[in-house]
Design a protein around this motif. Sequence first.
Motif, mmCIF file in Angstrom:
data_model
loop_
_atom_site.group_PDB
_atom_site.id
_atom_site.type_symbol
_atom_site.label_atom_id
_atom_site.label_comp_id
_atom_site.label_asym_id
_atom_site.label_seq_id
_atom_site.Cartn_x
_atom_site.Cartn_y
_atom_site.Cartn_z
ATOM 1 N N PHE A 76 20.683 -34.952 12.237
ATOM 2 C CA PHE A 76 20.482 -33.531 12.527
ATOM 3 C C PHE A 76 21.604 -32.691 11.925
ATOM 4 O O PHE A 76 21.348 -31.667 11.285
ATOM 5 N N ALA A 77 22.848 -33.116 12.104
ATOM 6 C CA ALA A 77 23.995 -32.371 11.565
ATOM 7 C C ALA A 77 23.945 -32.309 10.044
ATOM 8 O O ALA A 77 24.239 -31.266 9.442
ATOM 9 N N CYS A 78 23.552 -33.405 9.425
ATOM 10 C CA CYS A 78 23.440 -33.438 7.962
ATOM 11 C C CYS A 78 22.424 -32.407 7.481
ATOM 12 O O CYS A 78 22.696 -31.623 6.573
ATOM 13 N N HIS A 79 21.254 -32.383 8.097
ATOM 14 C CA HIS A 79 20.207 -31.466 7.645
ATOM 15 C C HIS A 79 20.459 -30.022 8.068
ATOM 16 O O HIS A 79 20.041 -29.096 7.364
ATOM 17 N N LEU A 80 21.158 -29.831 9.170
ATOM 18 C CA LEU A 80 21.557 -28.472 9.542
ATOM 19 C C LEU A 80 22.528 -27.916 8.498
ATOM 20 O O LEU A 80 22.393 -26.767 8.054
ATOM 21 N N THR A 81 23.473 -28.728 8.082
ATOM 22 C CA THR A 81 24.418 -28.327 7.037
ATOM 23 C C THR A 81 23.679 -28.052 5.731
ATOM 24 O O THR A 81 23.942 -27.055 5.052
ATOM 25 N N ASN A 82 22.750 -28.931 5.388
ATOM 26 C CA ASN A 82 21.985 -28.738 4.154
ATOM 27 C C ASN A 82 21.130 -27.484 4.223
ATOM 28 O O ASN A 82 21.015 -26.755 3.230
ATOM 29 N N GLU A 83 20.546 -27.209 5.370
ATOM 30 C CA GLU A 83 19.727 -25.992 5.511
ATOM 31 C C GLU A 83 20.569 -24.754 5.237
ATOM 32 O O GLU A 83 20.155 -23.856 4.500
ATOM 33 N N GLY A 84 21.756 -24.714 5.809
ATOM 34 C CA GLY A 84 22.646 -23.582 5.563
ATOM 35 C C GLY A 84 23.046 -23.463 4.102
ATOM 36 O O GLY A 84 23.052 -22.371 3.528
ATOM 37 N N ALA A 85 23.366 -24.594 3.482
ATOM 38 C CA ALA A 85 23.760 -24.581 2.069
ATOM 39 C C ALA A 85 22.589 -24.156 1.177
ATOM 40 O O ALA A 85 22.766 -23.368 0.241
ATOM 41 N N GLN A 86 21.386 -24.642 1.471
ATOM 42 C CA GLN A 86 20.223 -24.291 0.654
ATOM 43 C C GLN A 86 19.822 -22.832 0.855
ATOM 44 O O GLN A 86 19.397 -22.166 -0.102
ATOM 45 N N LEU A 87 19.946 -22.329 2.070
ATOM 46 C CA LEU A 87 19.654 -20.910 2.286
ATOM 47 C C LEU A 87 20.648 -20.032 1.528
ATOM 48 O O LEU A 87 20.274 -18.987 0.981
ATOM 49 N N THR A 88 21.900 -20.464 1.469
ATOM 50 C CA THR A 88 22.906 -19.743 0.689
ATOM 51 C C THR A 88 22.527 -19.760 -0.792
ATOM 52 O O THR A 88 22.582 -18.724 -1.460
ATOM 53 N N GLN A 89 22.129 -20.928 -1.286
ATOM 54 C CA GLN A 89 21.718 -21.024 -2.683
ATOM 55 C C GLN A 89 20.457 -20.191 -2.939
ATOM 56 O O GLN A 89 20.324 -19.561 -3.993
ATOM 57 N N GLY A 90 19.549 -20.196 -1.985
ATOM 58 C CA GLY A 90 18.335 -19.388 -2.129
ATOM 59 C C GLY A 90 18.656 -17.906 -2.207
ATOM 60 O O GLY A 90 18.079 -17.169 -3.017
ATOM 61 N N TYR A 91 19.575 -17.447 -1.380
ATOM 62 C CA TYR A 91 20.009 -16.047 -1.438
ATOM 63 C C TYR A 91 20.614 -15.745 -2.799
ATOM 64 O O TYR A 91 20.318 -14.710 -3.399
ATOM 65 N N ARG A 92 21.462 -16.642 -3.289
ATOM 66 C CA ARG A 92 22.091 -16.427 -4.593
ATOM 67 C C ARG A 92 21.042 -16.371 -5.703
ATOM 68 O O ARG A 92 21.123 -15.552 -6.624
ATOM 69 N N PHE A 93 20.027 -17.230 -5.624
ATOM 70 C CA PHE A 93 18.948 -17.252 -6.612
ATOM 71 C C PHE A 93 18.179 -15.936 -6.598
ATOM 72 O O PHE A 93 17.957 -15.318 -7.643
ATOM 73 N N ILE A 94 17.768 -15.486 -5.414
ATOM 74 C CA ILE A 94 16.999 -14.244 -5.289
ATOM 75 C C ILE A 94 17.839 -13.046 -5.735
ATOM 76 O O ILE A 94 17.353 -12.183 -6.467
#
Length: 110
Positions: A76-94
Amino acid sequence: MNRIVRSLRSKETRDYIMSTHFWGPVANWGIPIAAIADIRRDPNFISGKMTIALCLYSAMFMRFAIKVEPRNLLLFACHLTNEGAQLTQGYRFINHHYLGGKKQGQDETD
């Protein structure tokens, strides 16, 4: 200290460390670590489709980690961290491709 050493030597601890409940999440930590490391890279290199796929993947596995018995909080902690990192990358992409970040970056280099 002696209690901690005894706990680490216990059969339950050895069984946990030798299980997929431990090694699966440990292997998965490469994904969020790579995403976090890429936060400073040029947004031109971000794949929007892959970022969406990884957001969905992490969301599904966060739910799985809570629903599986026994709960896998390391996963859970691994994927919670990944979700935050991917949302950050998604914001940067958009921001870069659709909200004028690309043009702003070109103005700074001129």
